[in-house]
Design a protein around this motif. Structure first.
Motif, PDB file in Angstrom:
ATOM      1  N   ASP A   1      -3.628  -4.620   3.469  1.00  0.00           N
ATOM      2  CA  ASP A   1      -3.720  -5.165   2.111  1.00  0.00           C
ATOM      3  C   ASP A   1      -5.193  -5.105   1.748  1.00  0.00           C
ATOM      4  OD1 ASP A   1      -4.132  -7.320   0.095  1.00  0.00           O
ATOM      5  OD2 ASP A   1      -2.032  -7.822   0.494  1.00  0.00           O
TER       6      ASP A   1
ATOM      7  N   SER B   1      -7.253  -5.120  -4.017  1.00  0.00           N
ATOM      8  CA  SER B   1      -6.534  -6.200  -4.695  1.00  0.00           C
ATOM      9  C   SER B   1      -7.346  -6.964  -5.744  1.00  0.00           C
ATOM     10  CB  SER B   1      -5.972  -7.183  -3.650  1.00  0.00           C
ATOM     11  OG  SER B   1      -5.283  -6.486  -2.645  1.00  0.00           O
ATOM     12  N   PRO B   2      -7.917  -6.247  -6.723  1.00  0.00           N
ATOM     13  CA  PRO B   2      -8.651  -6.930  -7.787  1.00  0.00           C
ATOM     14  C   PRO B   2      -7.680  -7.588  -8.768  1.00  0.00           C
ATOM     15  CG  PRO B   2      -8.519  -4.600  -8.272  1.00  0.00           C
ATOM     16  CD  PRO B   2      -7.856  -4.790  -6.919  1.00  0.00           C
ATOM     17  N   ASN B   3      -8.243  -8.353  -9.683  1.00  0.00           N
ATOM     18  CA  ASN B   3      -7.431  -9.012 -10.694  1.00  0.00           C
ATOM     19  C   ASN B   3      -7.582  -8.275 -12.010  1.00  0.00           C
ATOM     20  OD1 ASN B   3      -6.826 -11.021  -8.760  1.00  0.00           O
ATOM     21  ND2 ASN B   3      -8.831 -11.936  -9.160  1.00  0.00           N
TER      22      ASN B   3
ATOM     23  N   HIS C   1     -14.274  -7.535  -4.171  1.00  0.00           N
ATOM     24  CA  HIS C   1     -13.234  -6.503  -4.151  1.00  0.00           C
ATOM     25  C   HIS C   1     -13.804  -5.171  -3.680  1.00  0.00           C
ATOM     26  CE1 HIS C   1     -11.481  -9.340  -7.273  1.00  0.00           C
ATOM     27  NE2 HIS C   1     -10.682  -9.418  -6.235  1.00  0.00           N
TER      28      HIS C   1
ATOM     29  N   HIS D   1      -2.734  -5.056  -3.671  1.00  0.00           N
ATOM     30  CA  HIS D   1      -1.979  -6.231  -4.140  1.00  0.00           C
ATOM     31  C   HIS D   1      -2.692  -6.767  -5.389  1.00  0.00           C
ATOM     32  CE1 HIS D   1       0.699  -9.717  -3.157  1.00  0.00           C
ATOM     33  NE2 HIS D   1      -0.297 -10.499  -3.515  1.00  0.00           N
TER      34      HIS D   1
ATOM     35  N   GLY E   1      -3.889  -8.513  -8.636  1.00  0.00           N
ATOM     36  CA  GLY E   1      -3.654  -9.823  -9.245  1.00  0.00           C
ATOM     37  C   GLY E   1      -3.270  -9.646 -10.699  1.00  0.00           C
TER      38      GLY E   1
ATOM     39  N   GLU F   1       1.112  -8.538  -7.972  1.00  0.00           N
ATOM     40  CA  GLU F   1       1.854  -9.762  -7.626  1.00  0.00           C
ATOM     41  C   GLU F   1       3.155  -9.848  -8.419  1.00  0.00           C
ATOM     42  OE1 GLU F   1      -0.381 -13.409  -7.416  1.00  0.00           O
ATOM     43  OE2 GLU F   1      -2.241 -12.310  -7.065  1.00  0.00           O
TER      44      GLU F   1
ATOM     45  N   TYR G   1       0.207 -18.325  -6.303  1.00  0.00           N
ATOM     46  CA  TYR G   1      -0.357 -17.218  -5.523  1.00  0.00           C
ATOM     47  C   TYR G   1       0.263 -17.184  -4.130  1.00  0.00           C
ATOM     48  CZ  TYR G   1      -4.310 -14.722  -3.207  1.00  0.00           C
ATOM     49  OH  TYR G   1      -5.106 -13.870  -2.491  1.00  0.00           O
TER      50      TYR G   1
ATOM     51  N   ASP H   1       2.572 -14.427  -2.177  1.00  0.00           N
ATOM     52  CA  ASP H   1       2.131 -13.822  -0.914  1.00  0.00           C
ATOM     53  C   ASP H   1       3.194 -13.990   0.178  1.00  0.00           C
ATOM     54  OD1 ASP H   1      -0.029 -12.213  -0.404  1.00  0.00           O
ATOM     55  OD2 ASP H   1      -1.499 -13.843  -0.577  1.00  0.00           O
TER      56      ASP H   1
ATOM     57  N   TYR I   1      -4.995  -8.327   6.214  1.00  0.00           N
ATOM     58  CA  TYR I   1      -5.356  -8.742   4.854  1.00  0.00           C
ATOM     59  C   TYR I   1      -6.874  -8.701   4.761  1.00  0.00           C
ATOM     60  CZ  TYR I   1      -0.561 -10.441   4.314  1.00  0.00           C
ATOM     61  OH  TYR I   1       0.803 -10.531   4.235  1.00  0.00           O
TER      62      TYR I   1
ATOM     63  N   VAL J   1      -9.623  -9.560   2.955  1.00  0.00           N
ATOM     64  CA  VAL J   1      -9.922 -10.490   1.863  1.00  0.00           C
ATOM     65  C   VAL J   1     -11.092 -11.383   2.295  1.00  0.00           C
ATOM     66  CG1 VAL J   1      -8.954 -12.263   0.330  1.00  0.00           C
ATOM     67  CG2 VAL J   1      -7.435 -10.538   1.317  1.00  0.00           C
TER      68      VAL J   1
ATOM     69  N   GLN K   1     -10.992 -17.224   1.354  1.00  0.00           N
ATOM     70  CA  GLN K   1      -9.540 -17.452   1.322  1.00  0.00           C
ATOM     71  C   GLN K   1      -8.970 -17.759   2.711  1.00  0.00           C
ATOM     72  OE1 GLN K   1      -7.051 -15.030  -1.162  1.00  0.00           O
ATOM     73  NE2 GLN K   1      -8.722 -14.567  -2.564  1.00  0.00           N
TER      74      GLN K   1
ATOM     75  N   HIS L   1      -6.097 -20.235   2.664  1.00  0.00           N
ATOM     76  CA  HIS L   1      -4.883 -19.635   2.101  1.00  0.00           C
ATOM     77  C   HIS L   1      -4.098 -18.873   3.176  1.00  0.00           C
ATOM     78  CE1 HIS L   1      -2.237 -17.273  -0.485  1.00  0.00           C
ATOM     79  NE2 HIS L   1      -2.729 -16.178   0.055  1.00  0.00           N
ATOM     80  N   PHE L   2      -4.793 -18.050   3.953  1.00  0.00           N
ATOM     81  CA  PHE L   2      -4.076 -17.247   4.947  1.00  0.00           C
ATOM     82  C   PHE L   2      -3.603 -18.074   6.137  1.00  0.00           C
ATOM     83  CE2 PHE L   2      -6.109 -13.912   2.442  1.00  0.00           C
ATOM     84  CZ  PHE L   2      -4.986 -13.149   2.175  1.00  0.00           C
TER      85      PHE L   2
HETATM   86  N1  ARG Z   1      -6.347 -10.845  -6.099  1.00  0.00           N
HETATM   87  C1  ARG Z   1      -6.848 -11.714  -5.080  1.00  0.00           C
HETATM   88  C2  ARG Z   1      -8.264 -12.180  -5.446  1.00  0.00           C
HETATM   89  O1  ARG Z   1      -8.958 -11.467  -6.120  1.00  0.00           O
HETATM   90  C3  ARG Z   1      -6.894 -11.088  -3.727  1.00  0.00           C
HETATM   91  C4  ARG Z   1      -5.560 -10.729  -3.158  1.00  0.00           C
HETATM   92  C5  ARG Z   1      -5.610 -10.444  -1.701  1.00  0.00           C
HETATM   93  N2  ARG Z   1      -4.363 -10.084  -1.143  1.00  0.00           N
HETATM   94  C6  ARG Z   1      -3.365 -10.932  -0.902  1.00  0.00           C
HETATM   95  N3  ARG Z   1      -2.250 -10.471  -0.423  1.00  0.00           N
HETATM   96  N4  ARG Z   1      -3.493 -12.213  -1.159  1.00  0.00           N
HETATM   97  O2  ARG Z   1      -8.689 -13.223  -5.021  1.00  0.00           O
END
Ligand code: ARG
Length: 568
Positions: A117, A120-122, A131, A157, A159, A257, A309, A313, A331, A333, A337, A340-341
């Motif tokens: 993974d 994964s930008p938004n 990112h 992935h 956002g 997502e 979120y 996930d 992942y 990232v 985070q 989160h993980f």
């Molecule tokens: N879009 C998220 C961000 O910018 C990161 C996602 C990472 N990947 C995931 N599976 N959560 O913070």
């Protein structure tokens, strides 16, 4: 045959002599290359053998007997091994040149899948430096695992879901015609986003519109809101793609997502069925204190019914396991985070899904640009395109100074500039923060991408020169005369092991550090030895060394995502 052949030979004999299982015979590389190519430290044996390590080393040396092409001797508490110079050179040069681009790789991953993974930008926001790091680290890992024979699946992935899109749709409704969405979508969307946050404070109808828009989006209705959201997504992806193209990164799956929307209900039901949920202040949560008394609960569904979120996930993890039965799921990232993980894995763990242990948060530190910290809400951002443009421009300037006649200088400047940014990002252990200093990133002499690329181009030019001077009969090479290059040969021989280790630790910096060391060694050797204009068997042997070194440098650069220019 490879360097490993000798290692195995030594290991087998030591296992015989010590009674250790072969896999427990630990061999190191001596700090000082003149001491040998391999070292066996005898400290760990001291207890069971009730002897001082130097004595053990001396005894073992005595009983070693005849090992083909390897010589062992005791040096203090170590037993050091030196591989016959001719055999070392023949083996390593042979393997490197025979295998070419495949050298370093293996088939350890045959039949196994690794899901990565990455990036994964938004959408509707400029891609952040975080990112960028995820993209660069993740893409390098994917290439490394490909070389190790795994099937890899790179997933972006994106956002593209969440209440902020309600805000954006509301902002477009109100002020969409004041900006130019087509020609520079990200800047236009950013302006709308900033304006929304400025006006939200004194205009409560705005907030209500945003909430209504997101509700409509979540309902799945194919109306105006969804059309606007889709347009934002497409415009953003188009911008991101330009950057991916420059970085030479491709994904196997681009799954925003939103892709998991249809899976959310069944995901939540499944977690409920596992009996691990509870309702807290109207929200549905999974308590995780049984795993760590300090871990906050994982929120699955808010009291207003919207998901989060983490819910998406969780749906994604279940989906990926179903699809790929992955050997590992990485992942890539940022470290912010981490919680989160941990929560994600915690929920799956509580559900009794033991494959959760195959999921790894490949976290990394921050990249600090001289421009300072970003804040999307305030519109204070650094555009990565501008960073890459500037890197290419500076590279162009340096090249113009050093090599004014270079053909194709613009294309090479782009390779060098982008390469400099990528290499800088992968240079240290990923968990460390990266300081971005323009002068350091681009110098041809420091620990940089341009330095490694420049070394590659220099090796290429030696080979060109040899060819221009009528060529050398490589068949006549006397490889035993490469004794003075033994440390380089041993290092070239270790490349497969470096690759394996970089994969195991998900750590591309093991390759950047390896390349820097190799280039330093090759450059200092070259400064003291003549390749052309010495007798033919020696000249041919040295040219083979140059060819092999160039090949390994190119392989390393390619794995990291850098071009290996023939000239610069
Ligand atoms: N879009 C998220 C961000 O910018 C990161 C996602 C990472 N990947 C995931 N599976 N959560 O913070």
């Amino acid at each position: 045959m490879s360097l490993q052949t000798f290692v195995d030979r030594v290991r087998a004999r030591l296992a015989e002599l010590t009674g250790l299982p072969p896999e427990e015979v630990r061999l190191e590389t001596p700090r000082d290359a003149s001491l040998g190519d391999l070292a066996f430290p005898c400290f760990p044996l001291a207890r069971s053998m009730r002897q001082a390590p130097p004595k053990i080393a001396a005894d073992l040396a005595e009983r070693l007997g005849d090992l083909p092409e390897v010589e062992g001797r005791a040096v203090g508490p170590y037993l050091n091994f030196t591989i016959d110079r001719g055999a070392l050179a023949r083996t390593v040069v042979g393997a490197v040149l025979e295998q070419g681009e495949a050298y370093g790789g293996s088939d350890e991953g045959a039949g196994k899948t690794i899901v990565i993974d990455l990036s994964s930008p938004n959408i509707a926001k400029p891609m952040s430096v975080g990112h960028l790091r995820s993209t660069v680290i993740g893409a390098a890992l994917q290439r490394i695992f490909d070389a190790l024979g795994y099937r890899t699946v790179g997933i972006n992935h994106i956002g593209d879901w969440g209440s902020q899109f309600g805000k954006l749709v509301a902002a477009i409704d109100r002020w969409g015609d004041t900006v130019d969405l087509e020609s520079d979508p990200i800047k236009a969307l950013l302006a709308l986003y900033v304006r929304y946050h400025e006006e939200e404070a004194n205009d409560h109808s705005l907030e209500e519109e945003a909430r209504a828009a997101f509700r409509e989006l979540e309902s799945g209705e194919e109306g105006e809101v969804r059309r606007t959201w889709r347009r934002i997504t497409e415009l953003s992806l188009r911008e991101f793609d330009k950057l991916y193209e420059r970085l030479n990164v491709r994904f196997d799956e681009v799954r925003g997502e939103s892709f998991y929307e249809p899976y959310l209900d069944s995901t939540v039901e499944r977690i409920q069925a596992a009996g691990v949920t509870k309702v807290s202040e109207g929200a549905l949560v999974v308590d995780l204190t049984s795993l760590d008394p300090n871990m906050p609960p994982c929120l699955l569904r808010k009291s207003d019914g919207t998901t989060l979120y983490a819910t998406r996930d969780l749906a994604a993890a279940l989906h990926r396991w179903e699809l790929y039965e992955f050997h590992r799921a990485l992942y890539v990232v940022g470290g912010e985070q981490r919680l989160h993980f941990r929560q994600l894995k915690g929920v799956l763990h509580r559900m009794g899904l033991d494959w959760e242990s195959r999921m790894e948060h490949v976290d990394f530190g921050m990249l600090r640009l001289p421009e300072g910290k970003m804040s999307t809400r305030k519109g204070r951002v650094v555009f990565l395109d501008d960073v890459l443009d500037r890197a290419a421009e500076e590279a162009r300037r340096i090249i113009a100074e050093k090599n004014p006649d270079l053909a194709d200088a613009d294309a090479i400047a782009e390779q060098v500039g982008i390469g400099a940014v990528i290499f800088n990002d992968l240079k240290r252990e990923r968990i460390k923060d990266v300081e971005f200093v323009w002068e350091e990133v681009l110098t041809f002499e420091g620990e940089t991408g341009p330095y490694v690329q420049y070394t590659h181009a220099r090796l290429a030019s030696i080979l060109r020169k040899a060819a221009a001077e009528g060529g050398v009969d490589e068949g006549a090479a006397d490889l035993a005369r490469l004794a003075d290059a033994a440390p380089i040969l041993a290092r070239l021989g270790r490349f497969p092991d470096v690759l394996r280790s970089a994969g195991e630790h998900a750590e591309p910096s093991e390759i950047t550090q390896y390349l820097l060391a190799l280039c330093r060694e090759v450059n200092s050797w070259y400064a003291e030895h003549r390749v052309l204009g010495v007798e033919a068997p020696l000249s041919a042997a040295r040219l083979l060394l140059i060819r092999a070194s160039k090949s390994v440098v190119a392989n390393g650069l390619r794995l990291l995502g850098l071009a290996a220019p023939e000239e610069m």
